[in-house]
Design an enzyme around this catalytic site. Structure first.
Site, PDB file in Angstrom:
ATOM      1  CG  HIS A 253      -7.229  -4.681   4.062  1.00 37.61           C
ATOM      2  ND1 HIS A 253      -6.427  -5.302   4.893  1.00 37.61           N
ATOM      3  CD2 HIS A 253      -6.986  -3.070   4.514  1.00 37.61           C
ATOM      4  CE1 HIS A 253      -5.711  -4.609   5.600  1.00 37.61           C
ATOM      5  NE2 HIS A 253      -5.935  -2.963   5.648  1.00 37.61           N
ATOM      6  CD  GLU A 308      -5.349   3.565   1.503  1.00 38.81           C
ATOM      7  OE1 GLU A 308      -5.704   3.437   0.399  1.00 38.81           O
ATOM      8  OE2 GLU A 308      -4.317   3.676   1.875  1.00 38.81           O
TER       9      GLU A 308
END
Length: 362
Positions: A253, A308
């Site tokens: 991320h 996600e």
């Protein structure tokens, strides 16, 4: 000094949320979002973001009632959605429908929490109505006896969802309610700073969320899970991808330099629901194998699952079409947007950054 894209520039102060990428923390109004996702409902956390404190029993009953009575679309709104081109994507439909909402109520500046509740309540209904209209099946009216997320799934399918699916999606939506001064939130605050109405500000945010660099669906993770299909294939498939130098979707991320707290919270919720869905169970097994292999192939990078990854697993489990991923994200993030719009209006200064001219002068 110019900061391209305004990266690193502090443009306002906020009491709504805080992100600590180094520690892997996401804070909503002083509370750890992981903890909230584990013990609170969508409605309770929405109340927290709007009002600044968790609701008591009476306050929660009031919010539940307000959301439920505002779920219904007018016949005019249904006509607008039905007449839009079939080729129009759901985010564009949502943007158009929300913009049209300004004609059905008093939405003048300053914004109100009642307006925020109305927009939050109707977005799931717009998504579900459009989906079923495209399928050529009868729309499903909202049910007043179902909670916000449960009712969303019910309107999509016409069936009361499995408990595990409803709770997993609710956890995801709680964890995506708010995430600091991201592009769509900034867009909403800029529009609100002109003293425009809340509908215009949310419409701006939806248009920003529509861009693939911001609200892109976790389709890459779906493809990974599809490729693996069974835990016995996980190590072979992942090892082959890493050997070819491919990026492993759903890992790493830009903000979080350690575990993404939203992924941690979703994993915790899925563990609680363990054994109730094969796709959710597969996701947990894939994560363990992938992290071990990533450490071998990319030592020291500290690549962990991001939100996600588990979002994709949840979407796969509830059989949600990829074109509904970003709209579903929007159905949660509208709470954060409206909280920021309200905060902007409380101490407003119009946003007016400068640009540096680099063209010629004749």
């Amino acid at each position: 000094m110019m900061h391209k894209g305004l990266k690193g520039v502090v443009a306002t102060e906020t009491r709504i949320s805080h992100i600590d990428g180094e520690k892997g923390q996401l804070i909503y109004r002083g509370y750890d979002a992981k903890v909230l996702a584990g013990k609170c409902t969508f409605e309770e956390v929405a109340y927290l973001l709007w009002y600044g404190h968790l609701p008591d029993k009476d306050e929660l009953l009031w919010l539940n009632e307000e959301l439920r009575k505002n779920r219904f679309l007018s016949e005019e709104m249904k006509t607008i959605i039905t007449l839009l081109p079939r080729s129009m994507d759901v985010m564009s439909v949502l943007r158009t429908a929300i913009s049209a909402e300004s004609g059905y109520g008093e939405y003048h500046f300053p914004p109100t929490i009642s307006q925020a509740i109305k927009l939050t309540a109707i977005i799931p209904t717009i998504i579900a109505f459009r989906k079923r209209a495209l399928e050529g099946v009868e729309d499903v009216s909202p049910r007043s006896d179902l909670a916000h997320v449960e009712n969303y799934l019910y309107m999509l399918t016409g069936e009361v969802p499995q408990y595990a699916h409803a709770k997993a999606l609710e956890s995801y939506m709680i964890l995506t309610l708010e995430h600091g001064m991201n592009a769509s939130t900034f867009s909403a605050r800029v529009t609100a700073s002109t003293e425009s109405d809340i509908v215009s500000a949310v419409t701006s945010a939806i248009g920003t969320m529509k861009g693939p660099l911001h609200g892109g669906a976790p389709s890459g993770v779906i493809e990974l899970l599809d490729d693996i299909s069974s835990a016995k294939n996980a190590e072979k498939v992942i090892r082959e991808k890493l050997t070819r130098g491919e990026k492993l979707m759903g890992f790493g991320h830009r903000v979080y330099k350690t575990h993404d707290p939203r992924a941690v919270a979703l994993k915790t919720k899925i563990k609680e629901l363990g054994g109730q869905d094969d796709w959710l169970d597969l996701a947990m097994e894939v994560e363990n194998i992938a992290i071990t292999l990533l450490e071998k192939f990319k030592p020291g990078r500290a690549l962990y699952t991001n939100v996600e990854f588990y979002a994709a697993a949840i979407m796969k489990a509830i059989d949600l079409e990829p074109e509904l991923f970003t709209p579903t994200f929007t159905a949660s993030r509208v709470v954060g947007w409206t909280a920021h719009i309200l905060e902007q209006a409380e101490d407003n200064t119009i946003y007016r950054p400068e640009s540096r001219y680099v063209g010629e002068i004749f």
